[in-house]
Design a protein around this motif. Structure first.
Motif, mmCIF file in Angstrom:
data_model
loop_
_atom_site.group_PDB
_atom_site.id
_atom_site.type_symbol
_atom_site.label_atom_id
_atom_site.label_comp_id
_atom_site.label_asym_id
_atom_site.label_seq_id
_atom_site.Cartn_x
_atom_site.Cartn_y
_atom_site.Cartn_z
ATOM 1 N N VAL A 1 0.824 -1.211 0.000
ATOM 2 C CA VAL A 1 0.000 0.000 0.000
ATOM 3 C C VAL A 1 0.851 1.251 0.000
ATOM 4 C CG1 VAL A 1 -1.890 1.226 1.133
ATOM 5 C CG2 VAL A 1 -1.823 -1.273 1.203
ATOM 6 N N SER A 2 1.614 1.456 1.097
ATOM 7 C CA SER A 2 2.450 2.650 1.204
ATOM 8 C C SER A 2 3.570 2.397 2.200
ATOM 9 C CB SER A 2 1.619 3.845 1.666
ATOM 10 O OG SER A 2 2.456 4.935 1.992
ATOM 11 N N PRO A 3 4.812 2.765 1.867
ATOM 12 C CA PRO A 3 5.944 2.518 2.767
ATOM 13 C C PRO A 3 5.905 3.364 4.038
ATOM 14 C CG PRO A 3 6.644 3.802 0.870
ATOM 15 C CD PRO A 3 5.248 3.365 0.593
ATOM 16 N N SER A 4 5.001 4.315 4.095
ATOM 17 C CA SER A 4 4.950 5.206 5.266
ATOM 18 C C SER A 4 3.898 4.779 6.296
ATOM 19 C CB SER A 4 4.644 6.638 4.827
ATOM 20 O OG SER A 4 3.402 6.716 4.112
ATOM 21 N N LEU A 5 3.187 3.694 6.040
ATOM 22 C CA LEU A 5 2.126 3.277 6.959
ATOM 23 C C LEU A 5 2.681 2.725 8.274
ATOM 24 C CD1 LEU A 5 -0.466 1.499 4.627
ATOM 25 C CD2 LEU A 5 -0.505 3.835 5.505
ATOM 26 N N VAL A 6 1.995 3.040 9.350
ATOM 27 C CA VAL A 6 2.331 2.536 10.679
ATOM 28 C C VAL A 6 1.080 1.885 11.257
ATOM 29 C CG1 VAL A 6 3.055 3.150 13.015
ATOM 30 C CG2 VAL A 6 4.059 4.324 11.046
ATOM 31 N N VAL A 7 1.236 0.715 11.835
ATOM 32 C CA VAL A 7 0.090 -0.021 12.387
ATOM 33 C C VAL A 7 0.087 0.086 13.905
ATOM 34 C CG1 VAL A 7 -1.057 -2.256 12.575
ATOM 35 C CG2 VAL A 7 0.073 -1.612 10.455
ATOM 36 N N GLU A 8 -1.066 0.386 14.459
ATOM 37 C CA GLU A 8 -1.241 0.449 15.902
ATOM 38 C C GLU A 8 -2.436 -0.413 16.295
ATOM 39 O OE1 GLU A 8 -1.721 4.463 17.097
ATOM 40 O OE2 GLU A 8 0.345 5.061 16.621
ATOM 41 N N ALA A 9 -2.351 -1.035 17.464
ATOM 42 C CA ALA A 9 -3.465 -1.825 17.980
ATOM 43 C C ALA A 9 -4.305 -0.991 18.918
ATOM 44 C CB ALA A 9 -2.955 -3.060 18.696
#
Length: 295
Positions: free
Chosen positions: A285-293
């Motif tokens: 999708v995008s190299p800048s994405l960050v995932v948080e729970a």
């Protein structure tokens, strides 16, 4: 005669870390074991690990194995790989890592490396007080009655190792290696998994191509659609471990998800987020994405 590498033969004839780790009352130290397989099916492994409680670091690892050359070598290799790792780091060890450490295994013997991975997971889950039933892949619908292999377990090994034939599945988890009456069902599972992957790839490529053709960044709707598609690709692996994931919100480059089931209660959920979800979203999708729970 199997074509074994020198490393396999070395660890078979001179295995490292063979034996048990005695229980201890020492403060800050825990000893636990995980076991998989059965003598009736030809291979069984009990993996012992000593853990420094404050740091979650594996101080020592030993094994007791009943099995062939590959089983002994794979078990010995696993103990060498995980010593010094934290539990979260150890949970990222795949059966491929074990096979690669050995310089490769005959495909017909890959189930030995899978057995090592599963014994490691069983030991860590036991230490963390997570019910084995929540993670036991064989709690799902039984596909191979000869070796007691479930649909969930087959799905997991197919996805993680990119398997494409029944023969490969048999090599990794023995399913289909008995009476072979389940071969057709295994073929159907492989085909369904491949179709899911293909649909995800097509959907992701189409969304990206549309944005590029219009010379503009992805819209919020397109981004959400892509994220949902990638999460659908990840879900089978999580489901096989008794967990699940659901998209909660997208705030700019921050993707908020809800981890469910065993994933939600497991302290290794951070590794799940970063390695199983965030890495795939950054790639597709995008190299800048960050995932948080979120809870």
């Amino acid at each position: 005669m199997w074509d074994y590498t020198e490393k396999v033969l070395e660890l078979f004839y001179n295995p490292k870390n063979q034996g048990a780790i005695e229980a201890t009352d020492a403060a800050g130290i825990a000893v636990v074991f995980g076991e998989v397989g059965s003598i009736a099916c030809g291979d069984a492994l009990r993996l012992h690990i000593k853990i420094e409680v404050d740091t979650d670091k594996i101080l020592d690892a030993r094994f007791q194995t009943f099995g062939c050359t590959s089983a002994i070598a794979s078990s010995s290799a696993l103990t060498e790989i995980i010593k010094g790792l934290t539990l979260d780091e150890a949970l990222n060890i795949s059966n491929r890592d074990i096979a690669n450490y050995l310089g490769g295994l005959p495909e017909e013997k890959m189930h030995c490396s899978v057995m090592g991975q599963e014994a490691l997971e069983a030991a860590i889950y036991k230490y963390r007080g997570i019910e084995v039933e929540e993670h036991e892949e064989d709690d799902g619908r039984l596909v191979c009655s000869c070796f007691g292999v479930s649909e969930n377990r087959i799905r997991r090994v197919v996805i993680e190792n990119n398997l494409t034939t029944v023969e490969q599945v048999t090599s990794y988890v023995k399913a289909g290696g008995g009476c072979s009456s389940c071969a057709a069902e295994i073929e159907d599972l492989i085909a369904a998994i491949q179709e899911e992957k293909d649909l995800t790839a097509i959907r992701v490529a189409a969304e990206i191509a549309t944005a590029q053709a219009q010379n503009r960044p992805l819209t919020t709707v397109q981004k959400i659609n892509l994220i949902q598609a990638v999460l659908q690709e990840v879900r089978p692996v999580l489901l096989a471990d008794g967990g699940d994931v659901e998209l909660y919100d997208v705030d700019g480059d921050v993707v908020k998800v809800v981890l469910k089931g065993a994933c939600g209660s497991c302290s290794s959920s951070l590794a799940t987020l970063k390695n199983s979800i965030e890495a795939r979203l950054r790639e597709h999708v995008s190299p800048s994405l960050v995932v948080e729970a979120v809870s």
